[in-house]
Design a protein around this motif. Structure first.
Motif, PDB file in Angstrom:
ATOM      1  N   GLN A 234      52.879  28.929  37.393  1.00 41.41           N
ATOM      2  CA  GLN A 234      53.474  30.161  36.889  1.00 41.41           C
ATOM      3  C   GLN A 234      52.679  30.716  35.714  1.00 41.41           C
ATOM      4  O   GLN A 234      52.514  31.925  35.578  1.00 41.41           O
ATOM      5  CB  GLN A 234      54.923  29.901  36.468  1.00 41.41           C
ATOM      6  CG  GLN A 234      55.870  29.614  37.611  1.00 41.41           C
ATOM      7  CD  GLN A 234      56.028  30.801  38.546  1.00 41.41           C
ATOM      8  OE1 GLN A 234      55.963  31.955  38.123  1.00 41.41           O
ATOM      9  NE2 GLN A 234      56.211  30.526  39.830  1.00 41.41           N
ATOM     10  N   ALA A 235      52.189  29.808  34.868  1.00 41.00           N
ATOM     11  CA  ALA A 235      51.398  30.237  33.712  1.00 41.00           C
ATOM     12  C   ALA A 235      50.120  30.934  34.169  1.00 41.00           C
ATOM     13  O   ALA A 235      49.741  31.984  33.633  1.00 41.00           O
ATOM     14  CB  ALA A 235      51.063  29.035  32.826  1.00 41.00           C
ATOM     15  N   LEU A 236      49.459  30.365  35.182  1.00 33.68           N
ATOM     16  CA  LEU A 236      48.214  30.965  35.680  1.00 33.68           C
ATOM     17  C   LEU A 236      48.484  32.286  36.395  1.00 33.68           C
ATOM     18  O   LEU A 236      47.675  33.218  36.306  1.00 33.68           O
ATOM     19  CB  LEU A 236      47.503  29.987  36.617  1.00 33.68           C
ATOM     20  CG  LEU A 236      46.952  28.720  35.943  1.00 33.68           C
ATOM     21  CD1 LEU A 236      46.348  27.785  36.972  1.00 33.68           C
ATOM     22  CD2 LEU A 236      45.919  29.087  34.874  1.00 33.68           C
ATOM     23  N   LEU A 237      49.622  32.382  37.103  1.00 38.06           N
ATOM     24  CA  LEU A 237      49.981  33.642  37.754  1.00 38.06           C
ATOM     25  C   LEU A 237      50.205  34.745  36.712  1.00 38.06           C
ATOM     26  O   LEU A 237      49.763  35.883  36.895  1.00 38.06           O
ATOM     27  CB  LEU A 237      51.248  33.457  38.607  1.00 38.06           C
ATOM     28  CG  LEU A 237      51.077  32.766  39.960  1.00 38.06           C
ATOM     29  CD1 LEU A 237      52.443  32.517  40.601  1.00 38.06           C
ATOM     30  CD2 LEU A 237      50.207  33.625  40.884  1.00 38.06           C
ATOM     31  N   MET A 238      50.883  34.381  35.612  1.00 38.48           N
ATOM     32  CA  MET A 238      51.115  35.358  34.557  1.00 38.48           C
ATOM     33  C   MET A 238      49.796  35.748  33.889  1.00 38.48           C
ATOM     34  O   MET A 238      49.583  36.916  33.539  1.00 38.48           O
ATOM     35  CB  MET A 238      52.100  34.815  33.526  1.00 38.48           C
ATOM     36  CG  MET A 238      52.354  35.774  32.369  1.00 38.48           C
ATOM     37  SD  MET A 238      53.905  35.449  31.496  1.00 38.48           S
ATOM     38  CE  MET A 238      55.047  36.290  32.575  1.00 38.48           C
ATOM     39  N   LEU A 239      48.922  34.788  33.727  1.00 35.51           N
ATOM     40  CA  LEU A 239      47.606  35.063  33.144  1.00 35.51           C
ATOM     41  C   LEU A 239      46.847  36.071  34.012  1.00 35.51           C
ATOM     42  O   LEU A 239      46.259  37.033  33.500  1.00 35.51           O
ATOM     43  CB  LEU A 239      46.817  33.765  33.016  1.00 35.51           C
ATOM     44  CG  LEU A 239      45.417  33.874  32.406  1.00 35.51           C
ATOM     45  CD1 LEU A 239      45.493  34.431  30.994  1.00 35.51           C
ATOM     46  CD2 LEU A 239      44.735  32.508  32.406  1.00 35.51           C
ATOM     47  N   ASN A 240      46.877  35.869  35.315  1.00 34.50           N
ATOM     48  CA  ASN A 240      46.215  36.815  36.223  1.00 34.50           C
ATOM     49  C   ASN A 240      46.859  38.191  36.156  1.00 34.50           C
ATOM     50  O   ASN A 240      46.176  39.221  36.296  1.00 34.50           O
ATOM     51  CB  ASN A 240      46.264  36.280  37.661  1.00 34.50           C
ATOM     52  CG  ASN A 240      45.329  35.112  37.876  1.00 34.50           C
ATOM     53  OD1 ASN A 240      44.277  35.045  37.246  1.00 34.50           O
ATOM     54  ND2 ASN A 240      45.702  34.186  38.745  1.00 34.50           N
ATOM     55  N   HIS A 241      48.180  38.214  35.954  1.00 31.69           N
ATOM     56  CA  HIS A 241      48.881  39.490  35.806  1.00 31.69           C
ATOM     57  C   HIS A 241      48.352  40.244  34.589  1.00 31.69           C
ATOM     58  O   HIS A 241      48.140  41.468  34.639  1.00 31.69           O
ATOM     59  CB  HIS A 241      50.380  39.253  35.667  1.00 31.69           C
ATOM     60  CG  HIS A 241      51.160  40.494  35.339  1.00 31.69           C
ATOM     61  ND1 HIS A 241      51.392  41.497  36.258  1.00 31.69           N
ATOM     62  CD2 HIS A 241      51.752  40.908  34.175  1.00 31.69           C
ATOM     63  CE1 HIS A 241      52.084  42.470  35.690  1.00 31.69           C
ATOM     64  NE2 HIS A 241      52.321  42.120  34.431  1.00 31.69           N
ATOM     65  N   PHE A 242      48.125  39.524  33.482  1.00 35.94           N
ATOM     66  CA  PHE A 242      47.575  40.157  32.285  1.00 35.94           C
ATOM     67  C   PHE A 242      46.193  40.747  32.572  1.00 35.94           C
ATOM     68  O   PHE A 242      45.861  41.837  32.113  1.00 35.94           O
ATOM     69  CB  PHE A 242      47.466  39.141  31.143  1.00 35.94           C
ATOM     70  CG  PHE A 242      48.787  38.756  30.531  1.00 35.94           C
ATOM     71  CD1 PHE A 242      49.825  39.656  30.439  1.00 35.94           C
ATOM     72  CD2 PHE A 242      48.982  37.471  30.045  1.00 35.94           C
ATOM     73  CE1 PHE A 242      51.037  39.309  29.874  1.00 35.94           C
ATOM     74  CE2 PHE A 242      50.190  37.109  29.469  1.00 35.94           C
ATOM     75  CZ  PHE A 242      51.218  38.024  29.388  1.00 35.94           C
ATOM     76  N   TYR A 243      45.387  40.006  33.331  1.00 35.85           N
ATOM     77  CA  TYR A 243      44.049  40.503  33.680  1.00 35.85           C
ATOM     78  C   TYR A 243      44.149  41.792  34.503  1.00 35.85           C
ATOM     79  O   TYR A 243      43.385  42.743  34.296  1.00 35.85           O
ATOM     80  CB  TYR A 243      43.278  39.446  34.468  1.00 35.85           C
ATOM     81  CG  TYR A 243      42.908  38.214  33.673  1.00 35.85           C
ATOM     82  CD1 TYR A 243      42.890  38.221  32.273  1.00 35.85           C
ATOM     83  CD2 TYR A 243      42.563  37.028  34.318  1.00 35.85           C
ATOM     84  CE1 TYR A 243      42.547  37.097  31.552  1.00 35.85           C
ATOM     85  CE2 TYR A 243      42.215  35.885  33.600  1.00 35.85           C
ATOM     86  CZ  TYR A 243      42.219  35.923  32.218  1.00 35.85           C
ATOM     87  OH  TYR A 243      41.872  34.805  31.505  1.00 35.85           O
ATOM     88  N   LEU A 244      45.099  41.813  35.459  1.00 33.21           N
ATOM     89  CA  LEU A 244      45.282  43.005  36.288  1.00 33.21           C
ATOM     90  C   LEU A 244      45.730  44.205  35.459  1.00 33.21           C
ATOM     91  O   LEU A 244      45.467  45.358  35.822  1.00 33.21           O
ATOM     92  CB  LEU A 244      46.310  42.722  37.396  1.00 33.21           C
ATOM     93  CG  LEU A 244      45.872  41.745  38.493  1.00 33.21           C
ATOM     94  CD1 LEU A 244      47.048  41.428  39.417  1.00 33.21           C
ATOM     95  CD2 LEU A 244      44.705  42.325  39.292  1.00 33.21           C
ATOM     96  N   GLU A 245      46.432  43.921  34.336  1.00 36.24           N
ATOM     97  CA  GLU A 245      46.883  44.985  33.454  1.00 36.24           C
ATOM     98  C   GLU A 245      45.779  45.465  32.517  1.00 36.24           C
ATOM     99  O   GLU A 245      45.982  46.347  31.690  1.00 36.24           O
ATOM    100  CB  GLU A 245      48.080  44.513  32.617  1.00 36.24           C
ATOM    101  CG  GLU A 245      49.350  44.277  33.417  1.00 36.24           C
ATOM    102  CD  GLU A 245      49.930  45.573  33.957  1.00 36.24           C
ATOM    103  OE1 GLU A 245      49.918  46.582  33.227  1.00 36.24           O
ATOM    104  OE2 GLU A 245      50.392  45.587  35.124  1.00 36.24           O
ATOM    105  N   GLY A 246      44.592  44.849  32.617  1.00 36.29           N
ATOM    106  CA  GLY A 246      43.452  45.278  31.813  1.00 36.29           C
ATOM    107  C   GLY A 246      43.217  44.486  30.541  1.00 36.29           C
ATOM    108  O   GLY A 246      42.351  44.838  29.737  1.00 36.29           O
ATOM    109  N   GLU A 247      43.989  43.411  30.345  1.00 35.76           N
ATOM    110  CA  GLU A 247      43.806  42.594  29.143  1.00 35.76           C
ATOM    111  C   GLU A 247      42.587  41.677  29.325  1.00 35.76           C
ATOM    112  O   GLU A 247      42.299  41.201  30.419  1.00 35.76           O
ATOM    113  CB  GLU A 247      45.043  41.743  28.867  1.00 35.76           C
ATOM    114  CG  GLU A 247      46.304  42.552  28.635  1.00 35.76           C
ATOM    115  CD  GLU A 247      46.242  43.402  27.378  1.00 35.76           C
ATOM    116  OE1 GLU A 247      45.436  43.062  26.477  1.00 35.76           O
ATOM    117  OE2 GLU A 247      46.981  44.390  27.289  1.00 35.76           O
TER     118      GLU A 247
END
Length: 338
Positions: A234-247
């Motif tokens: 879940q932590a890695l999925l959220m991390l990828n979500h941040f990347y998709l948001e441009g972070e």
């Protein structure tokens, strides 16, 4: 003097001929400035009695001449020197002596306001200003003042907001957790919220969730929750979500370290026997943030948090030196803090 003390002195008609406005919340300074314009300058004659300097290469002789000019059919003349005028960059001795001489004996019918967010206290100009002028420091608001500010703004718009919705707005605004968040940004969010409510009298939870979607800072809490509780996927999925948001990886890493540092401080205060409310006051945070941090870290010993901070500092240095890939460093960090 802070903004509340300044406001009180203005209501009591205790005016200073010179004000030095410092601190990160210059937006509040601008609001106090508008109050002075509204109370001290004759209605309709503001253009004749208000002079603002904001451009580089300030002509000091012109500034001083303006300060010495009597107001036209008004109680006061106001002279405002914005940060952009770079008054603090003046090095000419004649100009500095001229300013110092004026400050020794300022014109009583002129209100001079100088903005200098981070003054150099070693400079002659600063010493001259605080010797005869009034220093006003506009710091970030604490939790109590922030609540009062928001409530007052909502009431002035003829709206109502419940205690739970107020807490939600503060949480979503991230003002108390993000050092770069200013009251100008909060006011803009409030204006959007009030406009969205339209003819309705009460601001709802749904309004707040729509106008203030979850920020990355708030998401960092969940990321830490997942990592600490061992939910690595879940932590890695959220991390990828941040990347998709441009972070960027480095940006997320910096926010992670900041939140863990806050968690460590809360744990240290709590270990000393201080209640959450006192900890919130000491750290200038909202109580719900302290409670959230305590809940996140209740199974995490202080020694472990120190180790995480040391690991983070080591990875931070390696990332900045280019010794380790940023993406890999962040994933490694998340794997090791659980």
């Amino acid at each position: 003097m802070n903004y509340k003390e300044l406001n009180k002195s203005l209501k009591n008609r205790e005016l200073s001929p010179v004000y030095l406005f410092t601190g990160p919340e210059q937006y509040i300074g601008h609001m106090m400035e508008k109050t002075l314009i509204g109370t001290e300058l004759a209605k309709g004659l503001e253009p004749l009695n208000l002079t603002t300097y904001r451009d580089k290469n300030l002509d000091v002789s012109e500034l001083l001449a303006t300060c010495e000019t009597l107001p036209m059919m008004s109680n006061k003349r106001m002279v405002i020197v914005r940060e952009g005028a770079q008054l603090d960059k003046i090095s000419d001795k004649k100009d500095l002596d001229g300013i110092a001489a004026y400050l020794e004996k300022p014109c009583p019918s002129t209100l001079l306001i100088i903005y200098w967010e981070q003054p150099d206290k070693r400079k002659k100009l600063y010493k001259s200003l605080i010797k005869t002028g009034t220093l006003v420091v506009f710091e970030k608001l604490d939790a109590s003042d922030l609540k009062a500010w928001i409530t007052r703004r909502v009431n002035n718009a003829n709206k109502k907001i419940s205690r739970s919705e107020l807490e939600l707005f503060i949480q979503r605004s991230m003002y108390l957790m993000n050092e770069k968040k200013t009251m100008e940004m909060v006011d803009n969010e409030l204006n959007s919220l009030i406009d969205y409510a339209g003819d309705r009298n009460e601001i709802t939870k749904e309004d707040i969730l729509l106008i203030l979607p979850q920020s990355i800072e708030e998401g960092i809490f969940k990321l830490i929750d997942y990592a600490v509780s061992g939910q690595k996927d879940q932590a890695l999925l959220m991390l990828n979500h941040f990347y998709l948001e441009g972070e960027s990886p480095f940006g997320v890493f910096s926010l992670l370290l900041r939140q863990i540092r806050m968690l460590l401080m809360v744990k240290i205060y709590s270990a000393r026997g201080l209640p959450a409310k006192t900890v919130a006051s000491e750290m200038k945070l909202a109580p719900f943030i302290v409670n959230k941090l305590l809940k996140t870290g209740k199974h995490y010993p202080i020694d472990s948090l120190w180790e995480i901070m040391l690991l983070g500092a080591d990875l931070d240095a390696q990332m900045k030196l280019g010794e380790i890939d940023q993406n890999f460093a962040l994933e490694l960090f998340l794997m090791k803090i659980g």
